[in-house]
Design a protein around this motif. Structure first.
Motif: not given
Length: 423
Positions: A1-25
């Motif tokens: 889950m991407v919280d409302t206080n996040k403003s800049y996210i690289r792929g390397s910041d979320m290494p658990g995100v794989k192809p086919g995943d859903v990133v919740c905002i």
């Protein structure tokens, strides 16, 4: 889950995100948010979705409110909460483009942009002098789908897709040539009250379709006097542009600067600020290719219904168009010159089965005063067209023909006409 206080996210910041995943905002009011260097696959794109309600962006500090930079194989969709048609709402984006997206293989849908200091959504990579990675011939933006979005009150364009200077942009290091866009679909979008063009598509060189869009009140307050058109088919573009409603604007309903192999049909163009359709001759034209305007309904443009300047093409065609009450109509009401204006006798074109009607009342629309341009059963346009082999439907997706032949214009008469399309 991407919280409302996040403003800049690289792929390397979320290494658990794989192809086919859903990133919740996470739903709620937030500021700027940039995703960078996320990579899905063709079979398994990464999906970015609103979760728990609507995500509302308020950003008055920096350009680029909701950006996806150097990402591939992803989808941004505002379908995460059934109570909101547009799960992402960019409410304030006072500086620069509201949503800037690169680099390829992406889908954007169900996003509302209610403010933009420049364009609503921009999708392109600019060539530069430092490296040639994104120069023409080295990179193609491809497999792009932009649909079911609502974009309004922008300073610049509603949708800005592809680079304007496909045939070369001067720079300190010489002429730079931007990348092509291929396999593009732009559909079911609504743009309203855009300062400049409603939708601009440039450098779209292969397999392009722009359809079922509603473009209202375009070119309202342009940053340049020429950026005032409903649908801009920019340099280097080809493709099919059909079933669009383009109404009440400052400039041309459709301005075509493409390189040929352009088909414009079943469009409903109402009260264009200049010409209904304008075809220019800037840029290169593909060998043996031409421009084609078929079964469009153009009502009350301030200048000409269709204006043709391209002397570089052979075999352009104007067929089955319903051309009504152009502002430049001369005293001789039935002179055809101001319905289809041809720059000179070197233009190679043919026309057939167009109807030139000096007043709106003579067409017998269902209710033109209410902007319902379907046909009354007594309309003189019924069965007056000629069959065209490459499409078999009208503006409301009714099969053509309903009678002995195609009707002229965007609508085919049906005994029980459906509701008028549009917002």
């Amino acid at each position: 889950m991407v919280d409302t206080n996040k403003s800049y996210i690289r792929g390397s910041d979320m290494p658990g995100v794989k192809p086919g995943d859903v990133v919740c905002i996470k739903a709620g009011v937030r500021g700027r948010l940039v995703f960078r260097e996320f990579q899905g696959t063709k079979e398994k794109p990464i999906i970015f979705k609103n979760c728990g309600g609507q995500v509302v962006f308020d950003n008055t500090e920096r350009a680029g409110t909701f950006n996806f930079e150097n990402c591939r194989y992803f989808r941004v969709t505002g379908t995460g909460s059934p109570e909101h048609r547009y799960g992402f709402l960019i409410r304030k984006a006072t500086k620069g483009t509201a949503m800037y997206v690169t680099e390829s293989d992406f889908e954007l849908d169900h996003i509302e942009i209610a403010s933009a200091g420049f364009a609503g959504i921009m999708a392109k990579m600019d060539p530069n002098c430092k490296n040639e990675e994104y120069h023409q011939g080295n990179f193609v933006m491809e497999n792009v789908s932009i649909h079911d979005n609502f974009i309004h009150h922008t300073v610049g364009e509603g949708l800005y897709i592809g680079h304007t200077w496909y045939f070369g942009k001067p720079s300190d290091c010489g002429t730079l040539y931007p990348h092509a866009v291929e396999n593009l679909r732009v559909y079911n979008n609504i743009t309203e009250d855009t300062g400049a063009d409603g939708i601009q598509v440039s450098a779209a060189t292969k397999n392009v379709e722009v359809y079922n869009n509603t473009i209202r009140r375009y070119g309202a307050d342009p940053f340049k006097p020429v950026q005032v058109n409903g649908l801009q088919i920019g340099g280097g573009s080809t493709g099919k542009y059909y079933n669009n409603l383009i109404i009440d604007g400052g400039g041309m309903g459709i301005q075509c600067l493409g390189m040929g192999d352009v088909y414009m049909y079943n469009n409903l163009i109402i009260r264009a600020g200049v010409d209904g359709i304008f075809i220019d001759e800037r840029g290169t034209v593909l060998p043996g290719k031409a421009f084609h305007a078929h079964n469009n309904t153009i009502v009350a443009p301030k200048r000409d219904a269709i204006r043709m300047y391209s002397r570089k093409t052979e075999g352009s065609t104007f067929i089955n168009n319903l051309l009504v009450a152009p502002g430049s109509l001369p005293k001789n009401y039935y002179s055809r010159n101001q319905y289809i204006y041809i720059i000179d006798n070197t233009v190679n074109f043919s026309q057939s089965n167009n109807l030139f009607v000096p007043t709106v009342d003579e067409v017998l629309f269902m209710d033109a005063a209410a902007d319902n341009y379907q046909l009354n059963p007594q309309s003189p346009v019924i069965d007056k067209g000629t069959p065209l082999p490459y499409f078999e439907f009208d503006y409301n997706k009714n099969p053509r023909p309903q009678g002995a032949s195609f009707d002229v214009g965007a609508h085919e008469y049906t005994a029980q006409p459906p509701m008028q399309s549009g917002r």
